[in-house]
Write a protein that holds these residues in place. Structure first.
Motif, PDB file in Angstrom:
ATOM      1  N   ASP A 108      -0.807   4.387  13.838  1.00  0.00           N
ATOM      2  CA  ASP A 108      -0.603   3.200  14.675  1.00  0.00           C
ATOM      3  C   ASP A 108      -1.043   1.915  13.967  1.00  0.00           C
ATOM      4  O   ASP A 108      -1.145   0.857  14.590  1.00  0.00           O
ATOM      5  N   ALA A 109      -1.316   2.004  12.671  1.00  0.00           N
ATOM      6  CA  ALA A 109      -1.799   0.817  11.946  1.00  0.00           C
ATOM      7  C   ALA A 109      -0.710  -0.244  11.841  1.00  0.00           C
ATOM      8  O   ALA A 109       0.480   0.076  11.902  1.00  0.00           O
ATOM      9  N   ASP A 110      -1.133  -1.489  11.676  1.00  0.00           N
ATOM     10  CA  ASP A 110      -0.194  -2.549  11.294  1.00  0.00           C
ATOM     11  C   ASP A 110       0.288  -2.188   9.885  1.00  0.00           C
ATOM     12  O   ASP A 110      -0.440  -2.345   8.898  1.00  0.00           O
ATOM     13  N   TYR A 111       1.513  -1.680   9.834  1.00  0.00           N
ATOM     14  CA  TYR A 111       2.010  -1.028   8.613  1.00  0.00           C
ATOM     15  C   TYR A 111       1.946  -1.952   7.388  1.00  0.00           C
ATOM     16  O   TYR A 111       1.434  -1.568   6.335  1.00  0.00           O
ATOM     17  N   ASP A 112       2.451  -3.165   7.550  1.00  0.00           N
ATOM     18  CA  ASP A 112       2.536  -4.052   6.377  1.00  0.00           C
ATOM     19  C   ASP A 112       1.148  -4.437   5.871  1.00  0.00           C
ATOM     20  O   ASP A 112       0.896  -4.482   4.668  1.00  0.00           O
ATOM     21  N   ARG A 113       0.249  -4.722   6.828  1.00  0.00           N
ATOM     22  CA  ARG A 113      -1.109  -5.105   6.406  1.00  0.00           C
ATOM     23  C   ARG A 113      -1.825  -3.917   5.761  1.00  0.00           C
ATOM     24  O   ARG A 113      -2.560  -4.072   4.778  1.00  0.00           O
ATOM     25  N   ALA A 114      -1.608  -2.741   6.307  1.00  0.00           N
ATOM     26  CA  ALA A 114      -2.256  -1.560   5.735  1.00  0.00           C
ATOM     27  C   ALA A 114      -1.742  -1.304   4.316  1.00  0.00           C
ATOM     28  O   ALA A 114      -2.509  -0.926   3.419  1.00  0.00           O
ATOM     29  N   LEU A 115      -0.444  -1.542   4.120  1.00  0.00           N
ATOM     30  CA  LEU A 115       0.122  -1.353   2.778  1.00  0.00           C
ATOM     31  C   LEU A 115      -0.455  -2.382   1.796  1.00  0.00           C
ATOM     32  O   LEU A 115      -0.908  -2.036   0.699  1.00  0.00           O
ATOM     33  N   ASP A 116      -0.483  -3.640   2.223  1.00  0.00           N
ATOM     34  CA  ASP A 116      -1.081  -4.682   1.366  1.00  0.00           C
ATOM     35  C   ASP A 116      -2.539  -4.329   1.053  1.00  0.00           C
ATOM     36  O   ASP A 116      -3.006  -4.473  -0.078  1.00  0.00           O
ATOM     37  N   GLY A 117      -3.236  -3.892   2.110  1.00  0.00           N
ATOM     38  CA  GLY A 117      -4.664  -3.588   1.952  1.00  0.00           C
ATOM     39  C   GLY A 117      -4.896  -2.413   1.014  1.00  0.00           C
ATOM     40  O   GLY A 117      -5.815  -2.425   0.187  1.00  0.00           O
ATOM     41  N   ALA A 118      -4.046  -1.384   1.132  1.00  0.00           N
ATOM     42  CA  ALA A 118      -4.215  -0.193   0.288  1.00  0.00           C
ATOM     43  C   ALA A 118      -3.977  -0.547  -1.179  1.00  0.00           C
ATOM     44  O   ALA A 118      -4.687  -0.061  -2.078  1.00  0.00           O
ATOM     45  N   ILE A 119      -2.995  -1.406  -1.404  1.00  0.00           N
ATOM     46  CA  ILE A 119      -2.682  -1.797  -2.790  1.00  0.00           C
ATOM     47  C   ILE A 119      -3.821  -2.635  -3.373  1.00  0.00           C
ATOM     48  O   ILE A 119      -4.281  -2.408  -4.492  1.00  0.00           O
ATOM     49  N   MET A 120      -4.314  -3.584  -2.576  1.00  0.00           N
ATOM     50  CA  MET A 120      -5.460  -4.398  -3.023  1.00  0.00           C
ATOM     51  C   MET A 120      -6.666  -3.519  -3.322  1.00  0.00           C
ATOM     52  O   MET A 120      -7.380  -3.708  -4.309  1.00  0.00           O
ATOM     53  N   ALA A 121      -6.921  -2.568  -2.418  1.00  0.00           N
ATOM     54  CA  ALA A 121      -8.160  -1.791  -2.500  1.00  0.00           C
ATOM     55  C   ALA A 121      -8.209  -0.908  -3.740  1.00  0.00           C
ATOM     56  O   ALA A 121      -9.279  -0.509  -4.163  1.00  0.00           O
ATOM     57  N   ILE A 122      -7.040  -0.610  -4.336  1.00  0.00           N
ATOM     58  CA  ILE A 122      -7.090   0.245  -5.528  1.00  0.00           C
ATOM     59  C   ILE A 122      -6.751  -0.521  -6.812  1.00  0.00           C
ATOM     60  O   ILE A 122      -7.231  -0.150  -7.891  1.00  0.00           O
ATOM     61  N   TYR A 123      -5.983  -1.604  -6.730  1.00  0.00           N
ATOM     62  CA  TYR A 123      -5.597  -2.285  -7.974  1.00  0.00           C
ATOM     63  C   TYR A 123      -6.400  -3.554  -8.266  1.00  0.00           C
ATOM     64  O   TYR A 123      -6.300  -4.099  -9.374  1.00  0.00           O
ATOM     65  N   ALA A 124      -7.168  -4.056  -7.292  1.00  0.00           N
ATOM     66  CA  ALA A 124      -7.941  -5.276  -7.550  1.00  0.00           C
ATOM     67  C   ALA A 124      -8.937  -5.026  -8.679  1.00  0.00           C
ATOM     68  O   ALA A 124      -9.385  -3.897  -8.899  1.00  0.00           O
ATOM     69  N   ASN A 125      -9.270  -6.080  -9.394  1.00  0.00           N
ATOM     70  CA  ASN A 125     -10.241  -6.003 -10.504  1.00  0.00           C
ATOM     71  C   ASN A 125      -9.793  -4.975 -11.558  1.00  0.00           C
ATOM     72  O   ASN A 125     -10.609  -4.256 -12.121  1.00  0.00           O
TER      73      ASN A 125
END
Ligand code: NAD
Length: 500
Positions: A274-291
């Motif tokens: 039930d997550a906000d799909y687009d935000r969860a996708l953006d968040g997942a990508i940030m959370a693993i590729y940042a830095n």
């Protein structure tokens, strides 16, 4: 690969070494280490390692400064003005300071290195404010007696920082330790020594008295060990990996020095259906590729609900293909080089490890340039949380997916790790979000947001992710000792022993 930006590198010294009493340490006969630019694979300069004798000189000087009170007994207003001036100078020099981190670590200038310089400055601003509102306590339970509890600086602090957040990591530790009145000896990573020297120079320029702060440089088991084992270092704040942390904790335990350990992680990122799909996708990508994927709090185990898993993983991979890999100074770059050749090879090796554990390698990362440590991201689908790609900190652009269909089961799997640093949850159902957040055995849980850092809040982890916390009052408590003073204002009778 994005194009190489024609930026001329700053004039580096040929040799870098420690800064003891504000002066460069003697380099004669020193063991030399190459400091390498990960974007080119070429040596930038040499680091002359500081000997145990030089470490001793730094600690003795820091201790002498602490005992003479030049900083430890300075009025709070004086400490505040030095910290605020340092913050101002850091911000004024943000571009050149960020460049030092980029050249030694490959952090992307616009996305990581420069924002980290401003984050570093804000730690000085924060602790300058915080130290002015530090309140002492007065207890009155005893009759006609005031019992006062104050906090005072611990003494000399040994501060160990890693290569993945060189400047900001040093700022966080130094701002809190100095605000509380301690003397400090900073030991940056041998891979990224340049920012520390620049930071100490700034603090001296801002008015920090000489003798209070020193930098020692060199390998962990050599220079670092000499600092960790020094009997006059009363508090050690370490950010880094498990092995270094363990060695330092053991050294500190020999003399009961205080320690705080900020270690690694294998944080769960739970995406409910039930997550906000687009935000969860953006968040997942940030959370693993940042830095460049090299973040302690990376959301590296992505648990995605079965109802949305196929679509989510496909979209994640499509976005991964578009990640712009390249020169860390290029404004378009999203993923810079890995920090070293050995680290790059280690990250890539996990695709074979995943296959051996019957995981599906959906994207095989590979080297991207003849020179420099550029790699493309890897994405794997694991069917068992016990596999190595689910249990080991890889510390690179390497995403591991697991699919779940039961809330209790995903919580159990998320907690089935020896780490416990961060946790990410994406759901539109607040009850579900709170229930999951409460159940996660992690020190920092984020609901419907990628990483944001609240300076007042403690940051750190459970289990192998660390000991104690940094941030706000947790930092100030660590860098201070409580002192109780009992002061009667009446004449309560004293038993008269030995009087006939
Ligand atoms: P590292 O442990 O190799 O080095 C950290 C520092 O400790 C360096 O200055 C190093 O020279 C020194 N050191 C290493 N071994 C030592 C020893 N035996 N004795 C004394 N000093 C020693 O860590 P790293 O590779 O630079 O950093 C990456 C690690 O840091 C990752 O595991 C990452 O998750 C972790 N990290 C944690 C946080 C956090 O806040 N929890 C933040 C950033 C990085």
């Amino acid at each position: 690969m994005t194009q190489q930006t024609p930026l001329s590198p700053p004039e580096f010294p040929k040799i870098c070494t420690g800064l003891i009493n504000g002066e460069l340490a003697d380099v004669a006969g020193a063991h030399l280490l190459d400091v390498i630019n990960p974007a080119t694979g070429k040596t930038l300069l040499e680091l002359a390692e500081n000997s145990p004798e030089q470490v001793n000189k730094a600690v003795q000087s820091a201790h002498a400064a602490f005992m003479n009170g030049v900083w430890s007994c300075a009025p709070i207003s004086q400490r505040q003005s030095v910290l605020l001036k340092a913050a101002e100078l850091i911000k004024q020099r943000a571009d050149s300071l960020a460049a030092l981190d980029v050249y030694t670590t490959g952090l992307v200038f616009h996305r990581s290195a420069r924002p980290q310089i401003f984050a570093g400055a804000s730690w000085f601003e924060y602790f300058a404010g915080r130290i002015g509102t530090q309140d002492d306590k007065l207890f009155r339970q005893l009759p006609e007696t005031h019992t006062l509890v104050t906090r005072e600086a611990v003494g000399t602090a040994g501060l160990f920082t890693p290569w993945n957040i060189p400047f900001q990591g040093a700022c966080l530790k130094l701002a809190a330790a100095l605000a509380a009145g301690n003397s400090c000896v900073l030991k940056p990573s041998e891979q990224s020594p340049l920012g520390a020297e620049a930071l100490v120079t700034i603090l001296h320029e801002a008015g920090l008295p000489r003798g209070v702060l020193h930098v020692v440089n060199g390998r962990g088991p050599e220079t670092g060990a000499a600092l960790a084992q020094h009997p006059l270092v009363q508090a050690i704040s370490f950010t880094g990996g498990e092995n270094g942390g363990r060695a330092i904790a053991i050294a500190a335990a020999q003399r009961f020095a205080k320690v705080t350990m900020e270690l690694g992680g294998k944080s769960a990122n739970i995406i409910f259906d039930d997550a906000d799909y687009d935000r969860a996708l953006d968040g997942a990508i940030m959370a693993i590729y940042a830095n460049n994927g090299q973040a302690c709090l990376a959301g590296s185990r992505i648990f995605v609900h079965a109802k949305i898993a196929d679509r989510f993983i496909a979209d994640f991979i499509a976005r991964t293909h578009n990640i712009r890999i390249g020169d860390p100074f290029d404004a378009a770059t999203e993923l810079g080089p890995q920090s070293s050749q050995a680290h790059m090879q280690r990250v890539l090796s996990f695709c074979d490890i995943a296959r051996q554990d019957n995981c599906e390698v959906l994207e095989q990362g590979s080297t991207q340039a003849e020179h420099g440590y550029y790699i493309s991201p890897s994405v794997v689908l694991a069917h068992d949380n016990k596999t190595r790609v689910c249990q080991e900190e890889i510390f690179g652009p390497f995403a591991t997916f697991l699919v779940f269909d039961d809330d209790d089961a995903v919580i159990a799997a998320a907690n089935d790790t020896r780490f416990g640093l961060a946790g990410y949850i994406w759901t539109a159902d607040l009850k579900r979000g709170h229930r999951t957040a409460s159940a996660l055995r992690s020190g920092y849980v984020l609901l419907n947001t990628p990483m944001v850092r609240e300076r007042n809040a403690p940051f750190g982890g459970y289990g192998f992710s660390g000991v104690d916390r940094e941030g706000g009052e947790w930092s100030l408590n660590f860098y201070t000792e409580p002192k109780t003073m009992v002061v009667p204002y009446g004449n309560a009778p004293i038993p008269k022993l030995g009087k006939s």
